[in-house]
Design a protein around this motif. Structure first.
Motif, mmCIF file in Angstrom:
data_model
loop_
_atom_site.group_PDB
_atom_site.id
_atom_site.type_symbol
_atom_site.label_atom_id
_atom_site.label_comp_id
_atom_site.label_asym_id
_atom_site.label_seq_id
_atom_site.Cartn_x
_atom_site.Cartn_y
_atom_site.Cartn_z
ATOM 1 N N SER A 43 0.788 -1.227 0.000
ATOM 2 C CA SER A 43 0.000 0.000 0.000
ATOM 3 C C SER A 43 0.827 1.287 0.000
ATOM 4 C CB SER A 43 -0.932 -0.009 1.208
ATOM 5 O OG SER A 43 -0.154 0.008 2.384
ATOM 6 N N SER A 44 2.136 1.173 -0.140
ATOM 7 C CA SER A 44 2.933 2.404 -0.211
ATOM 8 C C SER A 44 3.586 2.481 -1.595
ATOM 9 C CB SER A 44 4.012 2.405 0.884
ATOM 10 O OG SER A 44 5.079 1.578 0.484
ATOM 11 N N GLU B 195 1.782 8.811 -3.271
ATOM 12 C CA GLU B 195 0.982 7.948 -2.408
ATOM 13 C C GLU B 195 0.248 6.908 -3.256
ATOM 14 O OE1 GLU B 195 0.794 6.260 0.136
ATOM 15 O OE2 GLU B 195 0.660 7.872 1.621
ATOM 16 N N PHE C 245 -3.338 4.541 -3.165
ATOM 17 C CA PHE C 245 -4.619 4.314 -2.498
ATOM 18 C C PHE C 245 -5.303 3.067 -3.042
ATOM 19 C CE2 PHE C 245 -4.250 9.062 -2.517
ATOM 20 C CZ PHE C 245 -3.974 9.194 -1.169
ATOM 21 N N ASP D 173 -8.854 3.958 2.017
ATOM 22 C CA ASP D 173 -8.692 4.437 3.388
ATOM 23 C C ASP D 173 -8.746 5.974 3.326
ATOM 24 O OD1 ASP D 173 -7.736 5.356 5.793
ATOM 25 O OD2 ASP D 173 -6.008 4.013 5.877
ATOM 26 N N LYS E 80 -6.171 8.064 5.046
ATOM 27 C CA LYS E 80 -4.905 8.161 4.315
ATOM 28 C C LYS E 80 -5.000 9.263 3.246
ATOM 29 C CE LYS E 80 -1.720 5.037 1.926
ATOM 30 N NZ LYS E 80 -1.578 3.695 1.346
#
Ligand SMILES: Cc1cc2nc3c(=O)[nH]c(=O)nc-3n(C[C@H](O)[C@H](O)[C@H](O)COP(=O)(O)O)c2cc1C
Length: 175
Positions: free
Chosen positions: A98-99, A121, A123, A161, A164
């Protein structure tokens, strides 16, 4: 004059656009004006913007080619501005992917381009089987089966999220 931000996105089913709208809302709380632009309608002129955010979803392993084209043809312009990039995909629903450093699509993307945004980022996106064509539904179910996700063709699930997204929005505001 507050500086102007361009949020240029590529979205097929609208989920990346939804994330852009959330980011715009956050930046507007900091009195930072944002123009959301669909890559399909973008004339390539980055001159009016001091900050450029690019967002794209993944379809069958790749980001929209117009986003890649924009990066490759306007790299000099991008490098003269504050920039950010985000990728939206379903693999990012897994914490360990997720990164930007661990998401396989972003890792692959960075191997193909030499531009690097100031911040990036990843997502998790939206799974919406009923919306997909028979072919796409079958393919995504197969991918989900391989990655231990839901395969019930009635599944509609948003993995994003939003906290985030908010944190990313705050980082953008400080960029
Ligand atoms: C036809 C199709 C292909 C997709 N391929 C991938 C993929 O290869 N890997 C992945 O992680 N997610 C994949 N996805 C999931 C999308 O990235 C996710 O649904 C995202 O939220 C779509 O954003 P958008 O509505 O802005 O296009 C795919 C979705 C569709 C409909």
């Amino acid at each position: 004059m507050p500086e102007k931000t361009a949020l240029i996105y590529a979205s097929v089913d609208g989920h990346t656009l939804k994330i852009c709208e959330k980011l715009k809302q956050i930046l507007s709380e900091y009195n930072q004006p944002v123009e959301i632009i669909n890559i399909e309608d973008f004339d390539g002129n980055l001159y009016p913007f001091e900050r450029v955010i690019l967002g794209a979803s993944i379809r069958y392993g790749v980001h929209d080619k117009k986003i890649v084209e924009l990066i490759n043809t306007r790299q000099g312009d991008l490098e003269s501005k504050k920039t950010a990039f985000f990728s939206v995909n379903l693999v990012a629903r897994k914490a360990e992917k997720s990164s930007p450093e661990t998401n396989p699509y972003v890792v692959k993307f960075y191997k193909k381009i030499s531009w690097r945004p100031d911040i990036a980022e990843t997502f998790a996106g939206m799974l919406d089987y009923p919306r997909y064509s028979f072919f796409d539904r079958t393919m995504i179910r197969l991918i989900m089966w391989m990655t231990k996700g839901p395969t019930d063709p009635r599944t509609v699930k948003e993995y994003t999220d939003w906290k985030k997204v908010e944190a990313f929005g705050k980082k953008l505001a400080e960029l």
